[in-house]
Scaffold this motif. Structure first.
Motif, PDB file in Angstrom:
ATOM      1  N   THR A 282       5.980   2.411  -3.118  1.00 50.99           N
ATOM      2  CA  THR A 282       5.775   2.721  -1.699  1.00 50.99           C
ATOM      3  C   THR A 282       6.235   1.600  -0.781  1.00 50.99           C
ATOM      4  OG1 THR A 282       3.513   1.850  -1.762  1.00 50.99           O
ATOM      5  CG2 THR A 282       3.815   4.193  -2.249  1.00 50.99           C
ATOM      6  N   THR A 283       6.344   0.371  -1.302  1.00 47.31           N
ATOM      7  CA  THR A 283       6.746  -0.768  -0.471  1.00 47.31           C
ATOM      8  C   THR A 283       8.067  -1.381  -0.941  1.00 47.31           C
ATOM      9  OG1 THR A 283       5.418  -2.262  -1.841  1.00 47.31           O
ATOM     10  CG2 THR A 283       4.364  -1.342   0.123  1.00 47.31           C
ATOM     11  N   SER A 415      -3.499  -4.659   2.700  1.00 53.06           N
ATOM     12  CA  SER A 415      -3.725  -4.759   1.258  1.00 53.06           C
ATOM     13  C   SER A 415      -2.571  -5.446   0.531  1.00 53.06           C
ATOM     14  CB  SER A 415      -3.940  -3.359   0.660  1.00 53.06           C
ATOM     15  OG  SER A 415      -2.804  -2.536   0.868  1.00 53.06           O
ATOM     16  N   PHE A 416      -1.367  -5.422   1.106  1.00 50.48           N
ATOM     17  CA  PHE A 416      -0.206  -6.065   0.493  1.00 50.48           C
ATOM     18  C   PHE A 416       0.172  -7.386   1.180  1.00 50.48           C
ATOM     19  CE2 PHE A 416       0.734  -1.736  -1.079  1.00 50.48           C
ATOM     20  CZ  PHE A 416       1.016  -2.031  -2.403  1.00 50.48           C
ATOM     21  N   LYS A 417      -0.485  -7.706   2.297  1.00 46.78           N
ATOM     22  CA  LYS A 417      -0.024  -8.819   3.124  1.00 46.78           C
ATOM     23  C   LYS A 417      -0.117 -10.163   2.407  1.00 46.78           C
ATOM     24  CE  LYS A 417      -0.849  -8.343   7.415  1.00 46.78           C
ATOM     25  NZ  LYS A 417      -1.517  -8.251   8.723  1.00 46.78           N
ATOM     26  N   THR A 418      -1.238 -10.409   1.719  1.00 45.21           N
ATOM     27  CA  THR A 418      -1.406 -11.686   1.027  1.00 45.21           C
ATOM     28  C   THR A 418      -0.336 -11.880  -0.033  1.00 45.21           C
ATOM     29  OG1 THR A 418      -3.794 -11.690   1.410  1.00 45.21           O
ATOM     30  CG2 THR A 418      -2.975 -13.043  -0.391  1.00 45.21           C
ATOM     31  N   ALA A 419      -0.087 -10.846  -0.822  1.00 54.29           N
ATOM     32  CA  ALA A 419       0.946 -10.935  -1.862  1.00 54.29           C
ATOM     33  C   ALA A 419       2.331 -11.106  -1.257  1.00 54.29           C
ATOM     34  CB  ALA A 419       0.905  -9.680  -2.742  1.00 54.29           C
ATOM     35  N   ALA A 420       2.577 -10.448  -0.124  1.00 56.15           N
ATOM     36  CA  ALA A 420       3.888 -10.551   0.523  1.00 56.15           C
ATOM     37  C   ALA A 420       4.144 -11.960   1.021  1.00 56.15           C
ATOM     38  CB  ALA A 420       3.977  -9.556   1.685  1.00 56.15           C
ATOM     39  N   PHE A 421       3.138 -12.590   1.626  1.00 51.86           N
ATOM     40  CA  PHE A 421       3.303 -13.968   2.093  1.00 51.86           C
ATOM     41  C   PHE A 421       3.468 -14.926   0.915  1.00 51.86           C
ATOM     42  CE2 PHE A 421       1.742 -12.807   6.372  1.00 51.86           C
ATOM     43  CZ  PHE A 421       2.651 -13.524   7.124  1.00 51.86           C
ATOM     44  N   PHE A 484       9.973   2.911   7.697  1.00 52.66           N
ATOM     45  CA  PHE A 484      10.686   2.584   6.454  1.00 52.66           C
ATOM     46  C   PHE A 484      10.818   3.825   5.583  1.00 52.66           C
ATOM     47  CE2 PHE A 484      10.005  -2.017   7.099  1.00 52.66           C
ATOM     48  CZ  PHE A 484      11.177  -2.517   6.568  1.00 52.66           C
ATOM     49  N   GLU A 485       9.714   4.568   5.467  1.00 54.51           N
ATOM     50  CA  GLU A 485       9.720   5.774   4.632  1.00 54.51           C
ATOM     51  C   GLU A 485      10.699   6.803   5.175  1.00 54.51           C
ATOM     52  OE1 GLU A 485       8.482   8.390   1.556  1.00 54.51           O
ATOM     53  OE2 GLU A 485       8.229   6.229   1.851  1.00 54.51           O
ATOM     54  N   GLN A 486      10.720   6.974   6.490  1.00 56.15           N
ATOM     55  CA  GLN A 486      11.615   7.948   7.093  1.00 56.15           C
ATOM     56  C   GLN A 486      13.079   7.549   6.916  1.00 56.15           C
ATOM     57  OE1 GLN A 486      11.744   8.082  11.379  1.00 56.15           O
ATOM     58  NE2 GLN A 486      11.899  10.316  11.390  1.00 56.15           N
ATOM     59  N   ALA A 504      -2.809   9.236   4.123  1.00 57.79           N
ATOM     60  CA  ALA A 504      -3.425   9.967   3.022  1.00 57.79           C
ATOM     61  C   ALA A 504      -3.135   9.297   1.683  1.00 57.79           C
ATOM     62  CB  ALA A 504      -2.917  11.411   3.006  1.00 57.79           C
ATOM     63  N   LEU A 505      -1.903   8.755   1.557  1.00 60.03           N
ATOM     64  CA  LEU A 505      -1.525   8.084   0.321  1.00 60.03           C
ATOM     65  C   LEU A 505      -2.354   6.821   0.111  1.00 60.03           C
ATOM     66  CD1 LEU A 505       0.392   7.743  -2.111  1.00 60.03           C
ATOM     67  CD2 LEU A 505       1.962   6.523  -0.592  1.00 60.03           C
ATOM     68  N   HIS A 506      -2.569   6.054   1.186  1.00 57.23           N
ATOM     69  CA  HIS A 506      -3.330   4.819   1.061  1.00 57.23           C
ATOM     70  C   HIS A 506      -4.776   5.089   0.648  1.00 57.23           C
ATOM     71  CE1 HIS A 506      -0.504   1.769   2.171  1.00 57.23           C
ATOM     72  NE2 HIS A 506      -0.156   2.389   3.288  1.00 57.23           N
ATOM     73  N   THR A 507      -5.326   6.179   1.108  1.00 56.64           N
ATOM     74  CA  THR A 507      -6.717   6.473   0.763  1.00 56.64           C
ATOM     75  C   THR A 507      -6.882   6.877  -0.685  1.00 56.64           C
ATOM     76  OG1 THR A 507      -6.447   8.770   1.503  1.00 56.64           O
ATOM     77  CG2 THR A 507      -7.267   7.178   3.120  1.00 56.64           C
ATOM     78  N   THR A 508      -5.779   7.211  -1.343  1.00 53.66           N
ATOM     79  CA  THR A 508      -5.843   7.580  -2.763  1.00 53.66           C
ATOM     80  C   THR A 508      -5.334   6.463  -3.656  1.00 53.66           C
ATOM     81  OG1 THR A 508      -3.630   8.593  -2.649  1.00 53.66           O
ATOM     82  CG2 THR A 508      -5.526  10.026  -2.239  1.00 53.66           C
TER      83      THR A 508
END
Length: 518
Positions: A282-283, A415-421, A484-486, A504-508
């Motif tokens: 997704t990222t 949720s991905f920010k720490t890993a991205a930095f 980005f997805e679009q 909806a994807l993030h909640t799952t």
């Protein structure tokens, strides 16, 4: 960039007035900047001036201890280690900076980080008195640890304190303080200030004063509102911090609503590690954007341009004793361009600045290679090279230098920010170390034709951003993720539909404990 000067003036005036409406935000930018990326930039340039005196200390120490002076290659090896151990410290500390910022908070992490700078300054200040080059090495390592943490956490903190309408300008301040750090390293290093045999320990201890200033002032500033809500789930503390930062005129409801939407989308989703970021589908394009931009930040040729600038200026007839002042001119050019970029970024957008910066740098490098080749045949060609150097610095400052550093905080969800930095800073430090080790060899074999290698990186990065990175201006993180997805999906659904699907994807996503962090 603009059709007329009136439009540019209007844009800058609007940017200043918007910032003045939130005076505490301006204080946050300054206090975190001087103890943050300023330190990183300062230590990149500060060793140039006292290099002769430090080498003399190393040689004298070895002669006193072992009864012989070092050979040229041995002295060069010692010097390379002193220079490169800064990158080693930064690389190591960047691996844990994100985790520390999550556990202890952005503000507390920055406060404690100053201890490393102060300890390094004490060691550096007494190194000459103790006749110990080992103290210099340990101090450089501690400076690297300080810069590695501040490079990541400073960026997180100021971006999370900024309202959406000012996030672009606040993000540019990260690069501005890097440029200011480089300039101060050059300025304090001239012989009229601290660049002498007696005062160089004071020059190399200057970071301790900056660290002490942030240590006593930062505790009075609020914690990051986004951290308080999205990580600590403390809405009351978040609203209090936002009220302090934005002031009476700030639109508190809009900012809280944006964070609440992201908080709801990420409810129950754990913070992901670097390995999960690398494997996430997704990222994928956000990850590639960070990899390309941060690698190119070190491989764009800025170090080569600064290295060859002295030869170019000398060929243009500038006396050797005046070259240091011309070098200050290049530093001033970088600082003022970065500041101007901060004033206009909310009107132009980061994507456009990156594209213009990369392609402008690529074009300038190609022409500079030609002018350097012809300067032995055409008498006026060195003057063209001088102009091209300043043009290159302009494009670098208005594009990659200003926009790259805050990118991970703008294109990744919490949720991905720490890993991205963590990944971004790792690439930055690894690239800095690689350039420091390999660049002298490249120059020795290719000369000024090494610019063609950097031309390829700049051109490739410009085309990548053109085709694969959406605009982030005035968009929330969820909107940017949907963009980005679009951009990369086969079915071109409207942006709002993509955003709804992503929520909806993030909640799952996997709950706590269902997957392993790196």
């Amino acid at each position: 960039m603009f059709s007329n000067e009136e439009q540019l003036t209007e844009t800058m005036t609007h940017a200043f007035s918007s910032l003045l409406e939130s005076p505490l935000l301006a204080v946050v930018i300054v206090i975190t900047g001087i103890g943050g990326t300023f330190q990183y930039g300062f230590h990149i340039s500060v060793l140039t001036s006292p290099s002769v005196y430090v080498k003399r200390l190393v040689n004298a120490t070895c002669a006193q201890r072992y009864g012989r002076a070092l050979e040229a290659w041995e002295l060069s090896l010692f010097w390379s280690f002193i220079v490169s151990i800064y990158s080693v410290g930064g690389l190591l500390s960047s691996q844990c900076a994100g985790r520390l910022a999550t556990i202890y908070g952005r503000k507390r992490c920055l406060v404690l980080n100053n201890v490393a700078a102060i300890c390094g300054a004490v060691l550096m200040g007494f190194s000459k008195m103790a006749n110990s080059f080992e103290m210099i090495m340990v101090a450089r390592f501690l400076y690297g640890i300080n810069a590695g943490v501040s490079l990541a956490v400073h960026t997180m903190y100021v971006l999370e304190c900024a309202p959406k309408r000012l996030r672009g300008m606040v993000g540019v301040s990260v690069g501005c303080f890097v440029s200011m750090g480089k300039l101060f390293g050059q300025l304090l290093g001239i012989s009229e200030v601290f660049g002498t045999d007696e005062k160089w320990p004071v020059l190399l201890s200057f970071s301790g004063l900056i660290g002490l200033l942030q240590l006593v002032s930062l505790p009075f500033l609020p914690e990051s509102p986004r951290y308080l809500l999205l990580v600590r789930s403390d809405r009351l503390a978040c609203e209090k911090a936002l009220r302090q930062i934005l002031g009476a005129r700030g639109d508190l409801a809009v900012e809280v609503e944006e964070m609440q939407v992201e908080h709801a989308a990420l409810k129950g989703v754990k913070n992901h590690g670097v390995l999960e970021l690398l494997l996430s589908r997704t990222t994928r394009w956000q990850l590639l954007t960070v990899v390309v931009t941060f690698m190119t930040l070190q491989l764009c040729g800025i170090n080569a341009v600064y290295l060859y600038s002295s030869d170019v200026f000398r060929a243009a007839g500038i006396a050797g004793h005046n070259l240091r002042y011309v070098a200050l001119g290049t530093g001033l050019c970088e600082v003022f361009t970065s500041i101007a970029c901060g004033m206009v970024i909310e009107r132009t957008g980061k994507r456009q600045l990156l594209i213009q910066g990369y392609l402008g740098m690529a074009t300038t490098l190609a022409i500079l290679t030609v002018t350097l080749y012809l300067q032995v045949y055409v008498s006026w060609m060195p003057y063209c090279s001088v102009v091209l150097i300043f043009i290159y610095i302009f494009f670098f400052s208005v594009g990659p230098a200003a926009v790259t550093a805050p990118l991970p905080g703008e294109i990744f969800t919490q949720s991905f920010k720490t890993a991205a930095f963590t990944l971004a800073c790792t690439l930055n430090w690894a690239g800095l170390f690689l350039v420091g080790m390999v660049f002298p060899i490249i120059v020795e074999h290719l000369g000024y034709f090494c610019f063609l290698i950097f031309f390829i990186f700049c051109l490739g990065s410009g085309l990548f951003v053109w085709y694969h990175v959406p605009e982030t201006r005035n968009r929330s993180i969820l909107e940017i993720t949907a963009a980005f997805e679009q951009m990369h999906s086969k079915d071109k659904l409207p942006l709002e539909t993509k955003q709804t699907k992503l929520q909806a994807l993030h909640t799952t996503q996997p709950q706590h404990g269902q997957s392993t962090k790196l």
